[in-house]
Design a protein around this motif. Structure first.
Motif, PDB file in Angstrom:
ATOM      1  N   ILE A   7       0.783  -1.118  -0.038  1.00 24.26           N
ATOM      2  CA  ILE A   7      -0.013   0.058  -0.046  1.00 24.26           C
ATOM      3  C   ILE A   7       0.819   1.397  -0.059  1.00 24.26           C
ATOM      4  O   ILE A   7       0.736   2.077  -0.825  1.00 24.26           O
ATOM      5  N   ASN A   8       2.016   1.162   0.765  1.00 23.69           N
ATOM      6  CA  ASN A   8       2.960   2.473   0.902  1.00 23.69           C
ATOM      7  C   ASN A   8       3.410   2.853  -0.104  1.00 23.69           C
ATOM      8  O   ASN A   8       3.662   3.693  -0.764  1.00 23.69           O
ATOM      9  N   TRP A   9       3.820   1.639  -0.980  1.00 19.82           N
ATOM     10  CA  TRP A   9       4.696   1.478  -2.325  1.00 19.82           C
ATOM     11  C   TRP A   9       3.718   2.179  -3.355  1.00 19.82           C
ATOM     12  O   TRP A   9       4.252   3.095  -4.094  1.00 19.82           O
ATOM     13  N   ASP A  10       2.458   1.791  -3.368  1.00 18.93           N
ATOM     14  CA  ASP A  10       1.673   2.549  -4.238  1.00 18.93           C
ATOM     15  C   ASP A  10       1.384   3.835  -4.145  1.00 18.93           C
ATOM     16  O   ASP A  10       1.396   4.725  -5.244  1.00 18.93           O
ATOM     17  N   ILE A  11       1.501   4.209  -2.900  1.00 14.53           N
ATOM     18  CA  ILE A  11       1.003   5.760  -2.701  1.00 14.53           C
ATOM     19  C   ILE A  11       2.309   6.317  -2.953  1.00 14.53           C
ATOM     20  O   ILE A  11       2.251   7.402  -3.679  1.00 14.53           O
ATOM     21  N   LEU A  12       3.394   5.943  -2.641  1.00 11.26           N
ATOM     22  CA  LEU A  12       4.809   6.399  -2.543  1.00 11.26           C
ATOM     23  C   LEU A  12       4.914   6.721  -4.553  1.00 11.26           C
ATOM     24  O   LEU A  12       5.422   7.662  -4.966  1.00 11.26           O
ATOM     25  N   LYS A  13       4.629   5.588  -5.142  1.00 20.41           N
ATOM     26  CA  LYS A  13       5.030   5.794  -6.670  1.00 20.41           C
ATOM     27  C   LYS A  13       4.067   6.594  -7.194  1.00 20.41           C
ATOM     28  O   LYS A  13       4.160   7.390  -8.159  1.00 20.41           O
ATOM     29  N   ALA A  14       2.633   6.701  -6.895  1.00 18.01           N
ATOM     30  CA  ALA A  14       1.898   7.748  -7.358  1.00 18.01           C
ATOM     31  C   ALA A  14       2.352   9.115  -7.113  1.00 18.01           C
ATOM     32  O   ALA A  14       2.165   9.882  -7.999  1.00 18.01           O
ATOM     33  N   VAL A  15       2.950   9.341  -5.660  1.00 18.11           N
ATOM     34  CA  VAL A  15       3.166  10.821  -5.454  1.00 18.11           C
ATOM     35  C   VAL A  15       4.490  11.140  -6.238  1.00 18.11           C
ATOM     36  O   VAL A  15       4.345  12.263  -6.744  1.00 18.11           O
ATOM     37  N   LEU A  16       5.359  10.214  -6.724  1.00 19.87           N
ATOM     38  CA  LEU A  16       6.544  10.525  -7.373  1.00 19.87           C
ATOM     39  C   LEU A  16       6.195  10.647  -8.735  1.00 19.87           C
ATOM     40  O   LEU A  16       6.739  11.648  -9.398  1.00 19.87           O
TER      41      LEU A  16
END
Length: 226
Positions: A7-16
């Motif tokens: 979940i955190n990676w998906d959010i981080l990827k979207a933010v980047l």
């Protein structure tokens, strides 16, 4: 723990991705603001820029909210993905003269109106890209729009300077758009019965779209140079 990491990676990827898209696509809108307000007295230029940008961002938020619901309609994600693919190619083919028709106004009201209209028309690619990259997450969309404000107001000249000095930045931006377009197409619900039998397509297709985009842009720019 593994689920939390995903979940955190998906959010981080979207933010980047959203930040990258804002950096690449925000420069054009900043040029519009500068051109629309260039004939105003110095005392009114900052007011016109702040007012125009504020209203433009509000309109963007409205468009992004609408886009969230539009992307749930069958085939809209497929169409949106194809549209973003062409925007990615156009980013590499752009000759840099798309702002010549932006008229400057001698009144603050006229400048603000021009900024809003031009930003809504030109900012559609930004809105669609952010909506796609955010997985229709309203909070991420708000984040993306908030990030775009300082980029549009303060970072435009710096961004455009580096984009002209280092053309590879433009290729990076086009690749980012191409990746977003591929992800949007792969999320099309009507394609899931087919894609479920092709597990590798989620890796191969985005890479293929990026390569095609960059190759078209590279060949076109080299052809123009000669």
């Amino acid at each position: 723990m593994e689920i939390l990491f995903d979940i955190n990676w998906d959010i981080l990827k979207a933010v980047l991705i959203i930040i990258g898209l804002d950096l690449i696509l925000g420069g054009d809108n900043a040029v519009v603001i500068a051109m629309a307000s260039r004939n105003l007295p110095k005392s009114l230029q900052n007011k016109a820029i702040i007012l125009g940008t504020t209203f433009a961002i509000l309109f963007r938020f409205l468009l992004a909210t609408i886009a969230i619901y539009l992307l749930t309609i069958p085939y809209v994600q497929l169409i949106g993905g194809v549209f973003l693919f062409f925007i990615a190619i156009q980013l590499l083919l752009d000759k840099g003269d798309s702002h010549q028709n932006i008229s400057a106004s001698a009144t603050m009201f006229g400048a603000v109106k021009t900024i809003i209209i031009a930003d809504v028309v030109m900012g559609f690619d930004n809105v669609l890209a952010i909506s796609a990259a955010s997985n229709q997450n309203l909070y991420l969309i708000i984040f993306g729009l908030l990030v775009s404000v300082p980029i549009i107001i303060f970072g435009s000249k710096l961004i455009l300077h580096f984009m002209s000095k280092y053309p590879m930045i433009i290729y990076f931006g086009a690749a980012l758009l191409a990746y977003t377009s591929a992800e949007l197409i792969l999320k099309e619900i009507k394609l899931q019965p087919i894609l479920i039998h092709m597990p590798l397509v989620h890796w191969i297709f985005p890479i293929a779209v990026i390569l095609v985009t960059v190759m078209i842009g590279y060949l076109s720019r080299n052809k123009t140079a000669y």
